[in-house]
Motif scaffolding. Structure first.
Motif, PDB file in Angstrom:
ATOM      1  N   GLN A  65      27.783 -35.560 -36.802  1.00 24.36           N
ATOM      2  CA  GLN A  65      27.311 -36.835 -37.349  1.00 24.36           C
ATOM      3  C   GLN A  65      26.957 -37.737 -36.180  1.00 24.36           C
ATOM      4  OE1 GLN A  65      26.866 -37.903 -40.635  1.00 24.36           O
ATOM      5  NE2 GLN A  65      25.923 -39.699 -39.662  1.00 24.36           N
ATOM      6  N   MET A  66      25.706 -38.188 -36.146  1.00 21.51           N
ATOM      7  CA  MET A  66      25.219 -38.995 -35.031  1.00 21.51           C
ATOM      8  C   MET A  66      24.811 -40.357 -35.560  1.00 21.51           C
ATOM      9  SD  MET A  66      22.997 -36.131 -32.979  1.00 21.51           S
ATOM     10  CE  MET A  66      21.725 -36.057 -34.225  1.00 21.51           C
ATOM     11  N   ASN A  67      25.531 -41.388 -35.130  1.00 21.15           N
ATOM     12  CA  ASN A  67      25.243 -42.761 -35.538  1.00 21.15           C
ATOM     13  C   ASN A  67      24.743 -43.569 -34.351  1.00 21.15           C
ATOM     14  OD1 ASN A  67      26.236 -42.111 -38.115  1.00 21.15           O
ATOM     15  ND2 ASN A  67      28.315 -42.752 -37.562  1.00 21.15           N
ATOM     16  N   SER A  68      24.138 -44.690 -34.649  1.00 24.61           N
ATOM     17  CA  SER A  68      23.644 -45.600 -33.601  1.00 24.61           C
ATOM     18  C   SER A  68      22.841 -44.839 -32.552  1.00 24.61           C
ATOM     19  CB  SER A  68      24.824 -46.331 -32.946  1.00 24.61           C
ATOM     20  OG  SER A  68      25.568 -47.051 -33.906  1.00 24.61           O
ATOM     21  N   LEU A  69      21.904 -44.056 -33.006  1.00 26.01           N
ATOM     22  CA  LEU A  69      21.136 -43.220 -32.085  1.00 26.01           C
ATOM     23  C   LEU A  69      20.309 -44.051 -31.125  1.00 26.01           C
ATOM     24  CD1 LEU A  69      20.209 -40.410 -34.574  1.00 26.01           C
ATOM     25  CD2 LEU A  69      21.298 -40.042 -32.356  1.00 26.01           C
ATOM     26  N   LYS A  70      20.178 -43.535 -29.911  1.00 26.31           N
ATOM     27  CA  LYS A  70      19.433 -44.182 -28.846  1.00 26.31           C
ATOM     28  C   LYS A  70      18.296 -43.266 -28.393  1.00 26.31           C
ATOM     29  CE  LYS A  70      23.737 -46.199 -27.090  1.00 26.31           C
ATOM     30  NZ  LYS A  70      24.628 -46.323 -25.902  1.00 26.31           N
ATOM     31  N   PRO A  71      17.251 -43.828 -27.810  1.00 25.40           N
ATOM     32  CA  PRO A  71      16.164 -42.970 -27.294  1.00 25.40           C
ATOM     33  C   PRO A  71      16.670 -41.903 -26.324  1.00 25.40           C
ATOM     34  CG  PRO A  71      15.440 -45.239 -27.372  1.00 25.40           C
ATOM     35  CD  PRO A  71      16.906 -45.254 -27.712  1.00 25.40           C
ATOM     36  N   GLU A  72      17.703 -42.215 -25.562  1.00 31.15           N
ATOM     37  CA  GLU A  72      18.235 -41.231 -24.613  1.00 31.15           C
ATOM     38  C   GLU A  72      18.993 -40.085 -25.279  1.00 31.15           C
ATOM     39  OE1 GLU A  72      18.625 -44.564 -24.544  1.00 31.15           O
ATOM     40  OE2 GLU A  72      20.628 -45.129 -23.806  1.00 31.15           O
TER      41      GLU A  72
ATOM     42  N   TYR B 108      30.924 -20.644 -23.733  1.00 30.26           N
ATOM     43  CA  TYR B 108      30.513 -20.295 -25.083  1.00 30.26           C
ATOM     44  C   TYR B 108      29.708 -19.010 -25.068  1.00 30.26           C
ATOM     45  CZ  TYR B 108      32.238 -24.888 -26.151  1.00 30.26           C
ATOM     46  OH  TYR B 108      33.071 -25.967 -26.297  1.00 30.26           O
ATOM     47  N   ASP B 109      29.894 -18.172 -26.105  1.00 33.05           N
ATOM     48  CA  ASP B 109      29.287 -16.848 -26.044  1.00 33.05           C
ATOM     49  C   ASP B 109      28.134 -16.619 -27.013  1.00 33.05           C
ATOM     50  OD1 ASP B 109      32.060 -15.077 -27.745  1.00 33.05           O
ATOM     51  OD2 ASP B 109      30.912 -16.853 -28.290  1.00 33.05           O
ATOM     52  N   TYR B 110      27.983 -17.449 -28.019  1.00 34.72           N
ATOM     53  CA  TYR B 110      26.839 -17.334 -28.929  1.00 34.72           C
ATOM     54  C   TYR B 110      26.221 -18.707 -29.128  1.00 34.72           C
ATOM     55  CZ  TYR B 110      28.042 -12.550 -30.179  1.00 34.72           C
ATOM     56  OH  TYR B 110      28.284 -11.197 -30.140  1.00 34.72           O
ATOM     57  N   TRP B 111      24.891 -18.698 -29.276  1.00 29.93           N
ATOM     58  CA  TRP B 111      24.132 -19.938 -29.371  1.00 29.93           C
ATOM     59  C   TRP B 111      23.125 -19.865 -30.504  1.00 29.93           C
ATOM     60  CZ3 TRP B 111      24.868 -24.054 -25.958  1.00 29.93           C
ATOM     61  CH2 TRP B 111      25.737 -23.803 -24.902  1.00 29.93           C
ATOM     62  N   GLY B 112      22.873 -21.036 -31.116  1.00 28.48           N
ATOM     63  CA  GLY B 112      21.795 -21.121 -32.072  1.00 28.48           C
ATOM     64  C   GLY B 112      20.467 -21.347 -31.374  1.00 28.48           C
ATOM     65  N   GLN B 113      19.413 -21.447 -32.159  1.00 28.43           N
ATOM     66  CA  GLN B 113      18.072 -21.632 -31.619  1.00 28.43           C
ATOM     67  C   GLN B 113      17.769 -23.086 -31.304  1.00 28.43           C
ATOM     68  OE1 GLN B 113      15.823 -19.112 -30.792  1.00 28.43           O
ATOM     69  NE2 GLN B 113      17.747 -17.998 -31.064  1.00 28.43           N
ATOM     70  N   GLY B 114      18.541 -23.995 -31.844  1.00 30.29           N
ATOM     71  CA  GLY B 114      18.362 -25.405 -31.548  1.00 30.29           C
ATOM     72  C   GLY B 114      17.582 -26.143 -32.620  1.00 30.29           C
ATOM     73  N   THR B 115      17.808 -27.445 -32.685  1.00 27.91           N
ATOM     74  CA  THR B 115      17.068 -28.318 -33.595  1.00 27.91           C
ATOM     75  C   THR B 115      16.698 -29.586 -32.831  1.00 27.91           C
ATOM     76  OG1 THR B 115      17.089 -29.404 -35.771  1.00 27.91           O
ATOM     77  CG2 THR B 115      19.170 -29.409 -34.558  1.00 27.91           C
ATOM     78  N   GLN B 116      15.461 -30.015 -32.995  1.00 33.69           N
ATOM     79  CA  GLN B 116      14.944 -31.151 -32.231  1.00 33.69           C
ATOM     80  C   GLN B 116      15.375 -32.473 -32.854  1.00 33.69           C
ATOM     81  OE1 GLN B 116      12.821 -31.243 -29.315  1.00 33.69           O
ATOM     82  NE2 GLN B 116      13.375 -33.416 -29.422  1.00 33.69           N
ATOM     83  N   VAL B 117      15.876 -33.339 -32.016  1.00 34.55           N
ATOM     84  CA  VAL B 117      16.181 -34.716 -32.412  1.00 34.55           C
ATOM     85  C   VAL B 117      15.355 -35.636 -31.524  1.00 34.55           C
ATOM     86  CG1 VAL B 117      17.933 -36.512 -32.492  1.00 34.55           C
ATOM     87  CG2 VAL B 117      18.501 -34.183 -33.220  1.00 34.55           C
ATOM     88  N   THR B 118      14.558 -36.480 -32.144  1.00 37.41           N
ATOM     89  CA  THR B 118      13.726 -37.431 -31.416  1.00 37.41           C
ATOM     90  C   THR B 118      14.035 -38.826 -31.917  1.00 37.41           C
ATOM     91  OG1 THR B 118      11.968 -35.778 -31.185  1.00 37.41           O
ATOM     92  CG2 THR B 118      11.394 -38.081 -30.764  1.00 37.41           C
ATOM     93  N   VAL B 119      14.403 -39.704 -30.985  1.00 35.70           N
ATOM     94  CA  VAL B 119      14.751 -41.079 -31.327  1.00 35.70           C
ATOM     95  C   VAL B 119      13.723 -42.004 -30.691  1.00 35.70           C
ATOM     96  CG1 VAL B 119      16.544 -42.836 -31.327  1.00 35.70           C
ATOM     97  CG2 VAL B 119      17.178 -40.412 -31.348  1.00 35.70           C
ATOM     98  N   SER B 120      12.998 -42.721 -31.499  1.00 34.57           N
ATOM     99  CA  SER B 120      11.979 -43.638 -30.989  1.00 34.57           C
ATOM    100  C   SER B 120      12.571 -45.036 -30.828  1.00 34.57           C
ATOM    101  CB  SER B 120      10.782 -43.675 -31.927  1.00 34.57           C
ATOM    102  OG  SER B 120      11.161 -44.202 -33.181  1.00 34.57           O
ATOM    103  N   SER B 121      12.030 -45.748 -29.864  1.00 29.75           N
ATOM    104  CA  SER B 121      12.552 -47.099 -29.594  1.00 29.75           C
ATOM    105  C   SER B 121      11.833 -48.149 -30.421  1.00 29.75           C
ATOM    106  CB  SER B 121      12.401 -47.413 -28.110  1.00 29.75           C
ATOM    107  OG  SER B 121      11.060 -47.299 -27.730  1.00 29.75           O
TER     108      SER B 121
END
Length: 127
Positions: free
Chosen positions: A84-91, A114-127
């Motif tokens: 859960q990500m709140n108060s997201l910042k551009p950084e 860590y031995d296994y990884w997912g493919q990732g999901t993009q998070v983009t925070v605009s200012s």
């Protein structure tokens, strides 16, 4: 083999919230036996630790940059870990990765732990 699939990323404005999910599966894999973590990688930067959680969920760990804004949790009945990500910042803009530890506890914050990884999901925070 273990499969990790992240979801929930997207484009949001600064101050908004997002909840990432990571669904884990595997024919002989018991999700509740292992600690899990979230990492992120921004363009041109190295992958960095974000948060981790022990197998029971009783212990959680955070990078200083997200402490107080992000919350990691897990539902062992659903084989899913959340961020859960709140108060997201551009950084906070990055590709977010879910990772499985080979241990039941969080040993460290390095990606090599860590031995296994997912493919990732993009998070983009605009200012």
């Amino acid at each position: 083999q273990v499969q990790l699939v992240e979801s929930g990323g997207g484009l949001v404005q600064a101050g908004d919230s997002l909840r990432l999910s990571c669904a884990a599966s595997g024919r002989t894999f018991t999700f509740s036996r292992y600690a899990m973590g979230w990492f992120r990688q921004a363009p041109g930067k190295e992958r960095e630790f974000v948060a981790a959680i022990s197998r029971s969920g009783s212990s959680t760990y955070y990078a200083d940059s997200v402490k107080g804004r992000f919350t990691i949790s897990r539902d062992n009945a659903k084989n899913t870990v959340y961020l859960q990500m709140n108060s997201l910042k551009p950084e906070d803009t990055a590709v977010y990765y879910c990772a499985k530890s080979p241990r039941s506890y969080v040993l460290g914050y390095a990606s090599s732990e860590y031995d296994y990884w997912g493919q990732g999901t993009q998070v983009t925070v605009s200012s």
